[in-house]
Design a protein around this motif. Structure first.
Motif, short mmCIF file in Angstrom:
data_model
loop_
_atom_site.label_atom_id
_atom_site.label_comp_id
_atom_site.label_asym_id
_atom_site.label_seq_id
_atom_site.Cartn_x
_atom_site.Cartn_y
_atom_site.Cartn_z
N GLU A 1 -61.07 -22.23 -54.72
CA GLU A 1 -60.13 -21.76 -53.71
C GLU A 1 -60.47 -22.38 -52.34
N ALA A 2 -61.77 -22.35 -52.01
CA ALA A 2 -62.19 -22.91 -50.73
C ALA A 2 -61.91 -24.40 -50.68
N LEU B 1 -69.74 -31.21 -48.01
CA LEU B 1 -68.45 -30.63 -48.38
C LEU B 1 -68.40 -29.11 -48.26
N GLN B 2 -69.53 -28.47 -48.52
CA GLN B 2 -69.55 -27.02 -48.38
C GLN B 2 -70.97 -26.60 -48.05
N LEU C 1 -58.27 -25.02 -50.05
CA LEU C 1 -57.91 -24.81 -48.64
C LEU C 1 -58.38 -25.99 -47.80
N GLN C 2 -59.57 -26.50 -48.12
CA GLN C 2 -60.06 -27.65 -47.36
C GLN C 2 -59.16 -28.86 -47.58
N LEU C 3 -58.67 -29.00 -48.82
CA LEU C 3 -57.79 -30.13 -49.13
C LEU C 3 -56.49 -30.06 -48.34
N MET C 4 -56.09 -28.85 -47.97
CA MET C 4 -54.81 -28.69 -47.27
C MET C 4 -54.87 -29.17 -45.83
N ASP C 5 -56.07 -29.51 -45.38
CA ASP C 5 -56.19 -30.02 -44.02
C ASP C 5 -55.58 -29.01 -43.05
N LEU C 6 -56.09 -27.78 -43.16
CA LEU C 6 -55.51 -26.62 -42.50
C LEU C 6 -55.24 -26.79 -41.01
N TYR C 7 -56.12 -27.44 -40.32
CA TYR C 7 -56.08 -27.36 -38.86
C TYR C 7 -55.23 -28.45 -38.20
N CYS C 8 -54.68 -29.31 -39.03
CA CYS C 8 -54.06 -30.49 -38.42
C CYS C 8 -52.59 -30.34 -38.14
#
Lengths: 288, 159, 383
Positions: free
Chosen positions: B140-141, B73-74, B144-151
């Motif tokens: 915070e990180a 996860l990190q 951001l990961q939960l937001m599925d930033l790149y999709c």
């Protein structure tokens, strides 16, 4: 040395016609489960159009429609125009079904390019999220083919999972380039993944470059670019040296249809590449 | 041991802008550790009696996946601090910690440090400040990961 | 442009103007009465115009009513604007063909010769709107050839207004009611009805306009008649239905992007897009692709679009402007604020159509007044 740049290089090629030109799919490569790369060359002996890194074309799937697709190949490869496309809607799905030999319509190139001329001699930091690496790739390729013109090169690329990393082999080959740092990160991984896990912005403070001299070129979702600018500011890279590329619904690509407005900017014509401080004001409001 | 470790401890970013007395208190609980790649450094649910200051290498925080195996996860690298479970009851590791590469780090004895915190509230507060920052960064990180930033273009879904 | 003395055309000779235009090959379009409103349509004689009609306009309200005279231009603007002729609501952009071997070819879908229109009765606000659309389509880099081809064929006959509509505010926007040389036109006229006489004061605004005038049974206009015409237009200017303080509106809106008033207007706005369709400067379009059943012939059509639709900013994942609030804010800030950045002027000409044709009567002059009365961020630092 000045710490400020003009807006993106003004001498980028511009297309004017609303009429597409036929292009043949020369090759096709599956990048990930939903992302593919096609190389195109003019059909029927048509003239190949030149472009600058960061520009995009409107690709037309017969009878289905057009979609704005950034060019992902080298600007110095005169033989083909390369596009890396994520399958997300009707047009990109139609493009996905095209086998080599098929014909597409193409209008372009459109939009502002990355400021490749103005950043000579600088450290360059490329920050990419997901398919955001595609519009950065022409800039990266240009840098590597004129390596001596630039300082240290840092490429920070984030993806959802190891299977979603595009240009995987190429990223690894860039790791071997001199004075170059490539860091990959994903949101979640299995034990075979030896790169970072976490959002791409966490890589910024770890990367080795000179914030006093560097220029950042950033492409990814708006929220990623916002957080990137915050991290860059924290390490002392001012936003006048951050360039981002924006994405909006586009129909005409020449600033006439009104769809891609972002505040006073027409993203298709004034962008897609913007200096961050020029658009920051509008980034800070929702639903602009 | 503390007397010999202190000079190299000071070079770790964790100790930046920290008072000498505080550094001395911590270095009394520190030891040098080294893990080979693949080593399970800490296991979820076991007592969290230490945290790590990475000098070199990469540690991964992992969770058992509901589908079997583990999910990474990190990750944390040179200069990072890993582990806050030693400071928060019940003092159990909340994740697996695995060395991705060969790792050289300082291990700080959490039980030892907890005692010092209890006895010296000023020191305890200093630790709380630093670790709450660490936890906030991780949170915070994670968000951001939960937001599925790149999709996607990350458009607002709640106007 | 040379200013020649104005001439006088009697009402009974008005048809000679229409005949002269027809002789020159123009299809004359102008205001007509249809289904209770004034719409632009083909006119061949003065009786085709809304003789003796006027209109009552208010927020969300439009009614025709009888005048007590036989004026030809005794009303304000209707729902339509001339943009429907210059920037058609639907236009075929591209024809695409594919042969058996898969070869693709493209040709201009707008391949018919555009009509040569004479626009009769173009109000000053509308001439300004056309000038604004000229800058949008022809003045910012890439020219819209479809617009260009239509625009350059038009012969325009401006009319200085003899009556102010209930939602008019051209005086506030500096766009009327007098037709002036600030906006290109071929002829300009002002209608005067006196007890004994019904006549028009005409001036030419172009060489072709002068040619047309030369062939009409006009007489030199006397000082009294010219001043009678001016007095009517002055009276119109003094009786505007609305006023808007346009001073610094660009900055006012930029500074108030998060003002609670946007929530207030969003409570009323139906996002129906009427305002954008009736606006004479709104220019946004979308495209539709169609293929025939063989799959070998396809077309790309352009049609008017509106920033009030959810689709307008749709991308994979959703729309950038999901709330009605954000869409109204986009429209108003574009019209009055960012339009200045893009095209060097306001996008509003004060014609009042967006007020009249809003089904809930949202009135931008009131909205602007609300921002002005209670600004939230009076800071001067804006881009």
């Amino acid at each position: 040395m000045s710490t400020c740049f003009d807006d993106p290089d003004p001498e980028a090629p511009k297309a004017v016609s609303m009429l597409p030109e036929p292009y043949v799919v020369v090759s096709r490569n599956q990048e990930t489960a939903d992302t593919f790369t096609i190389a195109l060359r003019p059909a029927d002996g048509g003239v190949m159009r030149s472009f600058a890194p960061g520009q995009f074309n409107m690709l037309y799937a017969f009878g289905t429609g057009e979609s704005a697709i950034s060019i992902s190949g080298s600007p110095e490869d005169g033989g083909v125009l390369v596009h890396t496309i994520r399958r997300v809607g009707a047009v990109t799905s139609a493009l996905d079904r095209l086998a080599p030999g098929s014909v597409v319509g193409l209008r372009g190139p459109f939009g502002s390019p990355w400021p490749m001329q103005q950043v000579r001699g600088r450290d360059l930091v490329f920050v990419a999220g997901g398919i955001g690496l595609a519009p950065l790739r022409p800039a990266i390729l240009q840098v590597f083919s004129h390596r001596a013109d630039y300082g240290r090169i840092v490429i920070l690329a984030g993806a959802r999972s190891p299977a979603d990393v595009i240009f995987h082999d190429e990223l690894h080959s860039w790791m071997q380039e001199p004075d170059t740092e490539v860091q990959l990160t994903v949101d979640r991984a299995d034990a075979d993944w030896h790169h970072h896990v976490g959002v791409v912005t966490t890589l910024i403070p770890r990367a080795r470059f000179d914030p006093a001299n560097a220029v950042a070129m950033v492409c990814g979702p708006e929220i990623m670019m916002r957080f990137t600018a915050v991290e860059m500011a924290r390490i002392g890279l001012p936003e006048a040296r951050i360039f981002v590329t924006l994405e909006r619904n586009m129909k005409c690509a020449v600033g006439l249809c009104g769809h891609c407005q972002f505040g006073p900017e027409f993203i298709c014509r004034d962008g897609p590449v913007f200096r961050h401080d020029r658009i920051r004001h509008w980034f800070s409001h929702r639903e602009v | 041991m503390s007397t010999t470790l202190e000079p190299i401890l000071r070079k770790h970013p964790f100790f930046a802008e920290m008072e000498d007395a505080t550094i001395q208190l911590i270095s009394g609980c520190a030891k040098n550790v080294r893990y080979r790649a693949g080593k399970l450094v800490a296991k979820q649910g076991t007592p969290a009696d230490e945290f790590f200051l990475i000098r070199e290498g990469r540690l991964a925080m992992e969770m058992p996946s509901p589908l079997g195996g583990t999910q990474r996860l990190q990750t944390a690298d040179d200069g990072d601090v890993v582990g806050w479970s030693w400071l928060v009851p019940p003092y159990h590791w909340h994740f697996d910690l695995r060395a991705v590469s060969e790792v050289r780090a300082f291990s700080i004895d959490g039980r030892c440090l907890r005692n010092k915190c209890e006895n010296d509230p000023r020191f305890g507060y200093e630790m709380m400040k630093r670790f709450s920052t660490l936890m906030a960064d991780r949170l915070e990180a994670t968000r951001l990961q939960l937001m599925d930033l790149y999709c996607g273009p990350a458009l607002p879904t709640i106007p | 442009m040379t200013t020649e003395p104005p001439v006088l055309l009697l009402r009974e000779h008005f048809d000679t103007l229409l005949e002269a235009l027809a002789r020159r090959g123009y299809k004359v379009v102008g205001p007509t009465v249809s289904e209770g409103t004034i719409v632009y349509d083909e006119v061949s004689r003065a009786e085709d115009l809304p003789v003796g009609w006027t209109d009552e306009q208010e927020g969300g309200r439009y009614r025709l009513k009888r005048r007590d005279d036989a004026a030809l231009f005794g009303y304000a603007v209707g729902a339509q604007s001339w943009k429907q002729y210059l920037h058609p609501p639907r236009l075929r952009l591209v024809k695409a063909d594919r042969d058996a071997s898969g070869r693709m070819s493209f040709s201009d879908g707008d391949d018919a010769e555009p009509e040569r229109y004479a626009f009769l009765g173009v109000r000053s606000c509308e001439l300004h709107a056309m000038t604004i659309q000229d800058r949008v389509f022809l003045g910012s880099g890439v020219a819209d050839t479809h617009y260009e081809r239509r625009r350059k064929r038009v012969f325009s006959i401006g009319v200085s207004c003899g009556v102010a509509g209930g939602t008019c505010f051209c005086v506030s926007m500096g766009t009327g009611p007098q037709v002036t040389d600030r906006t290109p036109h071929d002829l300009a006229l002002t209608e005067v009805i006196e007890e004994e006489r019904h006549y028009f004061i005409l001036t030419a605004g172009s060489d072709e306009g002068r040619e047309v005038l030369a062939g009409l049974p006009v007489t030199p206009a006397g000082e009294t008649e010219v001043s009678a015409a001016k007095q009517r237009v002055d009276q119109t200017a003094a009786t505007m239905g609305r006023r808007m303080n346009a001073e610094g509106v660009r900055e006012l809106l930029l500074e108030n992007l998060e003002h609670p008033r946007w929530d207030d207007v969003a409570q009323r706005c139906l996002t129906c897009a009427n305002c954008t369709l009736v606006c004479p400067t709104c220019f946004c379009t979308t495209v539709e692709d169609v293929a025939d059943l063989t799959g070998d012939h396809a077309e790309r059509w352009r049609r008017w679009d509106s920033c009030f639709t959810l689709d307008f900013t749709w991308m994979h994942g959703g729309s950038a402007r999901q709330s009605g609030k954000s869409r109204y804010r986009q429209w108003l800030t574009h019209k009055l604020s960012t339009w200045h950045d893009q095209f060097g002027s306001s996008g509003c000409v004060g014609c009042g159509r967006c007020i009249t044709w809003c089904p809930v009567g949202i009135d931008l002059t009131q909205e602007i007044a609300a921002f002005r009365d209670h600004p939230i961020t009076p800071s001067p630092s804006q881009p």
